[in-house]
Design a protein around this motif. Structure first.
Motif, PDB file in Angstrom:
ATOM      1  N   LEU A   1      44.771  68.970  47.064  1.00 14.47           N
ATOM      2  CA  LEU A   1      45.760  69.112  48.134  1.00 14.47           C
ATOM      3  C   LEU A   1      46.825  70.144  47.824  1.00 14.47           C
ATOM      4  N   ASP A   2      46.780  70.729  46.607  1.00 16.39           N
ATOM      5  CA  ASP A   2      47.793  71.697  46.208  1.00 16.39           C
ATOM      6  C   ASP A   2      47.827  72.873  47.182  1.00 16.39           C
ATOM      7  N   GLY A   3      49.032  73.184  47.650  1.00 20.05           N
ATOM      8  CA  GLY A   3      49.216  74.337  48.526  1.00 20.05           C
ATOM      9  C   GLY A   3      48.919  74.085  49.987  1.00 20.05           C
ATOM     10  N   LEU A   4      48.471  72.890  50.332  1.00 21.16           N
ATOM     11  CA  LEU A   4      48.135  72.588  51.730  1.00 21.16           C
ATOM     12  C   LEU A   4      49.353  72.047  52.472  1.00 21.16           C
ATOM     13  N   SER A   5      49.477  72.435  53.724  1.00 21.89           N
ATOM     14  CA  SER A   5      50.544  71.909  54.566  1.00 21.89           C
ATOM     15  C   SER A   5      50.202  70.484  54.987  1.00 21.89           C
ATOM     16  N   ASP A   6      51.205  69.766  55.522  1.00 17.78           N
ATOM     17  CA  ASP A   6      50.968  68.398  55.982  1.00 17.78           C
ATOM     18  C   ASP A   6      49.884  68.370  57.054  1.00 17.78           C
ATOM     19  N   GLN A   7      49.911  69.350  57.954  1.00 16.20           N
ATOM     20  CA  GLN A   7      48.912  69.394  59.016  1.00 16.20           C
ATOM     21  C   GLN A   7      47.520  69.648  58.445  1.00 16.20           C
TER      22      GLN A   7
END
Length: 617
Positions: free
Chosen positions: A298-304
């Motif tokens: 999930l590193d670097g991913l936005s909430d969406q």
């Protein structure tokens, strides 16, 4: 002699078999009430019931002819004083209401007192012989005729305890109290009918799920479905939902018993009744997927982006453990099992919309068109199906004959509006125990919308759903502008001379008449759509109705509707206009301004309006 302009005369006078006076919302305390018909020597007193109400059932019935006067004499206390008052009823209006409605009752509001007059089914009408026409001129709402054969959507829900049947039923049909039979194990049978006063347009039959080796329950369900096939339309089964909780990755979807039931369906032994497979508790699948995610991914991913990742993984798992096994079981034959994945959690409400869409489509394919209409009427999760059902009802009789006047010939304009109004209100099927939406006051408010609106801006054909957000802003602005939660919402109700024309004029084809009728149909539908937005399935109050009307009038939508109708009117001469063109235009405008279920849910999330309190008209 009867007035030749009356749509019909009563061959058997109206039979009044009951009167209820409900003053629970009034500040006055009614001490007594007496019903009086002019030709009677003695009045009929009502008796006090529990709470703030009076009631009398008449045996034999009170008989009311058109030439009679009918009144209710009230004696009530206001403060320390006792007062008397006579409430006069319009006999013509009572006959009009009886002809227009399947409910066989007349409703009148007076000083926040709700008066319901029950009219006997023995009453019949015939055409006035003074009207030179060879056809029956009775006006009766199309929904009333549909309800005679299909009064309720009848569904069988199958599933084990804990699978979520009660929550599913309560959310789809807009009821609060659990009505499923598994709350009373051992006390009920599959033939028991479960319903709710909050929604009288559906009836539930409940069955537990199929356990391995339990041939008895399988036989009970099979016999029930086969028996229902041979019954009258009123008692036939319209759909079956068989519910499964989404299993874990190593779980088995179809156990022995369930697969035998689906085999019966695929072999044709259960007939045409639609069987829809419902995978429940989708929210729990999402939660499981989220818990098993590798945090490093999930590193670097936005909430969406994280939400999309979780959703995609859940959909892939759903395919593996539910959908593909179901498709494999169906094999290569012609029978496929329609299915829907649902959750009753607020954030996943659109899944219920998908389920009811599938159900309505399946019912329409395998039953009479009226059965699909009653499916749309009964459900309370998909406003688009309400609009669709209104269109189907309109096509059957009245909307498709506005220009030719074949069905409205020799009828007064107000009588014609009565049936149009009744049909549209019936389709939306709000929880309206006090009948506010059928009242004279609301009918006059709708008439006032038609006659008082100024033409708005020229509509933009590329407009998007932004008008929904505009409506929410308008509603919020009106609520904020009020001095407090008890401040009344003011909307114009007096229509004076304009209403007199509608009441007394006989329907005649003209540009003005056609514009008014088109506008009435569209405005009423869009006001009810606004009411659907603000009421959220709760009991309808006059405050909620008035807020919906005020918001609609203040929104760009109302003026644009007028502009669209007038622009259409300028394009064609009266001789060129056809019923088909008018029907198509009504449908086009209604569909353009309809708000889909997903957007409706999003808009509701942006609203915070307390409409539990009520106020006078």
């Amino acid at each position: 002699m009867a007035d030749s302009l009356h749509p019909s005369t009563v061959s058997c006078p109206l039979h009044i078999f009951g009167i209820t006076v409900d003053f629970s919302k009034s500040k006055i305390n009614v001490v007594s009430a007496e019903a009086r018909i002019s030709k009677l020597n003695s009045p009929h007193g009502l008796e006090r019931e529990a709470g703030k109400s009076l009631r009398r059932t008449f045996s034999p019935h009170m008989v009311l002819s058109r030439e009679d006067s009918f009144s209710l004499h009230l004696r009530y206390r206001k403060g320390l004083r006792t007062k008397h008052e006579d409430i006069i009823f319009d006999t013509d209006d009572m006959i009009r209401a009886y002809n227009a409605s399947e409910r066989q009752e007349y409703i009148k509001f007076h000083k926040n007192i709700n008066i319901v007059v029950d009219l006997s089914g023995n009453t019949t009408t015939k055409v006035d012989q003074s009207v030179s026409s060879g056809q029956s001129l009775e006006l009766r709402s199309t929904t009333s005729e549909i309800f005679q054969s299909y009064p309720r959507f009848r569904i069988l829900v199958i599933g084990k305890t804990g699978v979520g049947k009660s929550s599913l039923i309560n959310h789809v049909f807009g009821v609060e109290k659990t009505i499923a039979s598994h709350d009373k194990p051992g006390e009920v049978s599959i033939d028991d009918e479960f319903s709710s006063p909050q929604n009288k347009r559906f009836v539930l039959h409940d069955s537990k799920g199929f356990e391995p080796g339990d041939e008895k329950n399988l036989k009970i369900v099979q016999d029930f479905i086969e028996r229902r096939k041979e019954m009258t339309p009123e008692n036939q089964l319209h759909a079956v939902w068989i519910c499964f909780e989404i299993p874990r990755a190593d779980g088995r979807l179809l156990e022995t018993g369930t697969d035998e039931f689906l085999t019966l369906k695929s072999s044709g032994k259960l007939g045409n009744v639609p069987v829809i497979v419902v995978f429940t508790k989708y929210d729990m699948l999402i939660d499981r997927v989220e818990r098993t995610l590798d945090e490093s991914s999930l590193d670097g991913l936005s909430d969406q982006a994280v939400k999309e990742l979780i959703k995609n993984k859940a959909e892939a798992e759903l395919q593996d453990i539910c959908i593909r096994p179901l498709e494999k079981f169906a094999g290569e034959g012609d029978v496929r099992f329609p299915h829907a994945t649902i959750s009753t959690e607020e954030v996943y409400k659109e899944t219920l919309t998908h389920l009811i869409q599938i159900t309505e489509k399946c019912v329409g394919l395998h039953s009479a068109p009226e059965a699909a209409v009653i499916t749309s009427i009964a459900q309370r999760v998909h406003p688009g199906l309400k609009v669709k059902a209104s269109i189907e009802v309109g096509k059957k009789k009245y909307w498709k004959a506005l220009a030719s006047s074949t069905t409205f010939k020799n009828h007064k304009t107000w009588d014609c509006l009565y049936v149009l109004h009744t049909d549209i209100v019936n389709v939306w099927n709000f929880y309206d125990p006090h009948h506010y939406l059928r009242s004279q006051e609301f009918r006059e408010l709708t008439t006032n919308i038609v006659d008082k609106l100024e033409v708005g801006p020229t509509p933009n054909p590329t407009q998007t759903m932004a008008f929904g957000l505009s409506m929410v802003g308008t509603i919020a602005g009106i609520v904020t502008a009020l001095a407090g939660p008890a401040a009344p919402i003011v909307v114009p109700i007096a229509v004076g001379a304009v209403l007199a024309v509608w009441v007394h004029d006989v329907y005649k084809i003209s540009r003005a008449v056609l514009q008014r009728f088109m506008a009435y149909i569209i405005h009423l539908t869009l006001v009810l759509q606004t009411l659907y937005l603000v009421s959220e399935g709760k009991e309808i109050t006059r405050r909620a109705i008035k807020l919906s009307i005020a918001s609609y009038l203040a929104s760009p939508m109302s003026g644009e509707v007028v502009a669209r109708i007038q622009e259409y009117d300028r394009q064609l001469s009266i001789l060129e206009r056809t019923d088909r063109d008018i029907l198509d235009k009504i449908i086009e405008v209604m569909q353009f301004y309809s708000i889909d279920a997903a957007h409706m849910s999003d808009l509701r999330g942006k609203l915070s309006v307390d409409l539990t309190s009520d106020e006078p008209w």
